[in-house]
Design a protein around this motif. Structure first.
Motif, PDB file in Angstrom:
ATOM      1  N   GLU A 126      -4.082  -8.585  -3.653  1.00 56.73           N
ATOM      2  CA  GLU A 126      -5.485  -8.174  -3.499  1.00 56.73           C
ATOM      3  C   GLU A 126      -5.767  -6.925  -4.317  1.00 56.73           C
ATOM      4  O   GLU A 126      -6.819  -6.798  -4.956  1.00 56.73           O
ATOM      5  CB  GLU A 126      -5.789  -7.919  -2.016  1.00 56.73           C
ATOM      6  N   PHE A 127      -4.821  -5.968  -4.251  1.00 56.81           N
ATOM      7  CA  PHE A 127      -4.990  -4.719  -4.988  1.00 56.81           C
ATOM      8  C   PHE A 127      -5.097  -4.992  -6.498  1.00 56.81           C
ATOM      9  O   PHE A 127      -5.944  -4.436  -7.185  1.00 56.81           O
ATOM     10  CB  PHE A 127      -3.814  -3.792  -4.700  1.00 56.81           C
TER      11      PHE A 127
ATOM     12  N   TYR B  85       0.479  -2.102  -9.422  1.00 59.81           N
ATOM     13  CA  TYR B  85       1.237  -3.166  -8.761  1.00 59.81           C
ATOM     14  C   TYR B  85       2.522  -3.534  -9.511  1.00 59.81           C
ATOM     15  O   TYR B  85       3.624  -3.507  -8.935  1.00 59.81           O
ATOM     16  CB  TYR B  85       0.334  -4.393  -8.603  1.00 59.81           C
TER      17      TYR B  85
ATOM     18  N   GLU C 109       2.277  -7.833   0.817  1.00 59.97           N
ATOM     19  CA  GLU C 109       1.111  -8.196   1.608  1.00 59.97           C
ATOM     20  C   GLU C 109      -0.213  -7.880   0.891  1.00 59.97           C
ATOM     21  O   GLU C 109      -1.162  -8.665   0.930  1.00 59.97           O
ATOM     22  CB  GLU C 109       1.143  -7.451   2.947  1.00 59.97           C
ATOM     23  N   LYS C 110      -0.289  -6.698   0.270  1.00 61.39           N
ATOM     24  CA  LYS C 110      -1.559  -6.233  -0.289  1.00 61.39           C
ATOM     25  C   LYS C 110      -1.578  -6.125  -1.817  1.00 61.39           C
ATOM     26  O   LYS C 110      -2.628  -5.853  -2.397  1.00 61.39           O
ATOM     27  CB  LYS C 110      -1.910  -4.859   0.271  1.00 61.39           C
TER      28      LYS C 110
ATOM     29  N   LYS D 155      -3.811   4.178   2.207  1.00 60.61           N
ATOM     30  CA  LYS D 155      -3.157   3.574   3.361  1.00 60.61           C
ATOM     31  C   LYS D 155      -1.799   2.974   3.039  1.00 60.61           C
ATOM     32  O   LYS D 155      -0.854   3.077   3.833  1.00 60.61           O
ATOM     33  CB  LYS D 155      -4.083   2.523   3.959  1.00 60.61           C
ATOM     34  N   TYR D 156      -1.722   2.338   1.857  1.00 56.16           N
ATOM     35  CA  TYR D 156      -0.480   1.617   1.528  1.00 56.16           C
ATOM     36  C   TYR D 156       0.290   2.238   0.361  1.00 56.16           C
ATOM     37  O   TYR D 156       1.376   1.767   0.013  1.00 56.16           O
ATOM     38  CB  TYR D 156      -0.785   0.154   1.197  1.00 56.16           C
TER      39      TYR D 156
ATOM     40  N   SER E  68       4.548  -3.765   1.715  1.00 60.94           N
ATOM     41  CA  SER E  68       3.143  -3.473   1.403  1.00 60.94           C
ATOM     42  C   SER E  68       2.714  -4.138   0.095  1.00 60.94           C
ATOM     43  O   SER E  68       1.615  -4.696  -0.013  1.00 60.94           O
ATOM     44  CB  SER E  68       2.934  -1.957   1.297  1.00 60.94           C
TER      45      SER E  68
ATOM     46  N   THR F  63      -8.821   2.819  -0.582  1.00 61.80           N
ATOM     47  CA  THR F  63      -8.225   2.557   0.737  1.00 61.80           C
ATOM     48  C   THR F  63      -6.794   2.066   0.598  1.00 61.80           C
ATOM     49  O   THR F  63      -5.889   2.510   1.326  1.00 61.80           O
ATOM     50  CB  THR F  63      -9.065   1.520   1.504  1.00 61.80           C
ATOM     51  N   TYR F  64      -6.566   1.147  -0.347  1.00 63.26           N
ATOM     52  CA  TYR F  64      -5.210   0.642  -0.581  1.00 63.26           C
ATOM     53  C   TYR F  64      -4.297   1.759  -1.070  1.00 63.26           C
ATOM     54  O   TYR F  64      -3.104   1.809  -0.723  1.00 63.26           O
ATOM     55  CB  TYR F  64      -5.237  -0.489  -1.609  1.00 63.26           C
TER      56      TYR F  64
END
Length: 238
Positions: A234-235, A195, A230-231, A189-190, A227, A185-186
């Protein structure tokens, strides 16, 4: 003088009674030999085996030796021996008319079969019987029954461990599938792929966009950095 006379009288009496005393002694010896012989008292033979619990898996706080003793003293092994060697008939116990036949057979079994721990952490099995073949055969059967019972318990325990491991593996697979779905999903979507590398490259691209003044490059790199901010944590954790 009186003491001497009394002693002389005693020896005189013994001398006169020597023949009857000898006869009585001989008869007593013959009678005791007859009544203590195999015709009246059957001899009991002893069979013995010493076992070491080298292949028993420890299941509790008890030592392997204590576990082996419990297995050998188990009801099913005792009942198997009673049945296999027809001990009711062998011990002359009527299993039909005698209402206390089970109590009597267990009592006879306990009198003739002993299992004990030695000082060297081994197990000593002793069987007494009027028939040496029975004594030896019962020892061999006890060892055989013990091996079968130990293998069955170990196999049963192994199946329990296997079932638990499969359940844990199934739960872990569900967890990993869920994590993989979130990661995907990451990505979709992003646009997150890796990372650290992306954070480094898009930071460089943002600086170049500022220098070049390209609105599109500036917008794309800025959006990606947002992105990542923010994510990205978590990613990376996933």
């Amino acid at each position: 003088m009186n003491s001497y006379l009394q002693s002389a009288d005693i020896f005189k009496i013994l001398g006169e009674s020597r023949k009857p005393l000898i006869i009585v002694g001989v008869v007593a010896a013959i009678v005791s030999a007859i009544f203590s012989g195999p015709a009246f008292i059957k001899p009991r033979y002893k069979s013995e085996a010493i076992m070491y619990p080298s292949n028993l898996i420890k299941y509790s706080d008890e030592s392997p030796t204590e576990q082996m003793i419990q297995l050998l003293q188990a009801t099913d092994i005792r009942d198997s021996l009673i049945k296999a060697f027809n001990l009711y008939e062998h011990y002359e116990i009527d299993s039909v008319k005698n209402k206390t036949h089970r109590t009597e057979i267990f009592k006879m079994y306990d009198q003739n079969v002993t299992v004990s721990k030695t000082e060297y952490e081994s197990v000593d099995i002793v069987v007494y019987d009027t028939d040496p073949v029975y004594a030896a055969g019962m020892i061999d059967s006890m060892v055989s029954y013990l091996n079968k019972k130990a293998r069955f318990l170990q196999r049963e325990k192994s199946y329990e461990v296997l079932a638990m491991s499969r359940r844990r593996l199934g739960l872990k697979k569900i967890e990993m599938d869920s994590i993989e779905a979130l990661i995907q999903t990451y990505r979709d979507k992003y646009g997150l792929l890796e990372y650290k590398t992306q954070a480094k490259e898009y930071a460089r691209a943002y600086l170049k966009a500022l220098q070049s003044g390209s609105p599109r490059a500036l917008s794309e790199s800025k959006q990606m950095l947002m992105s990542l901010g923010e994510k990205g944590g978590e990613f990376s954790a996933l």
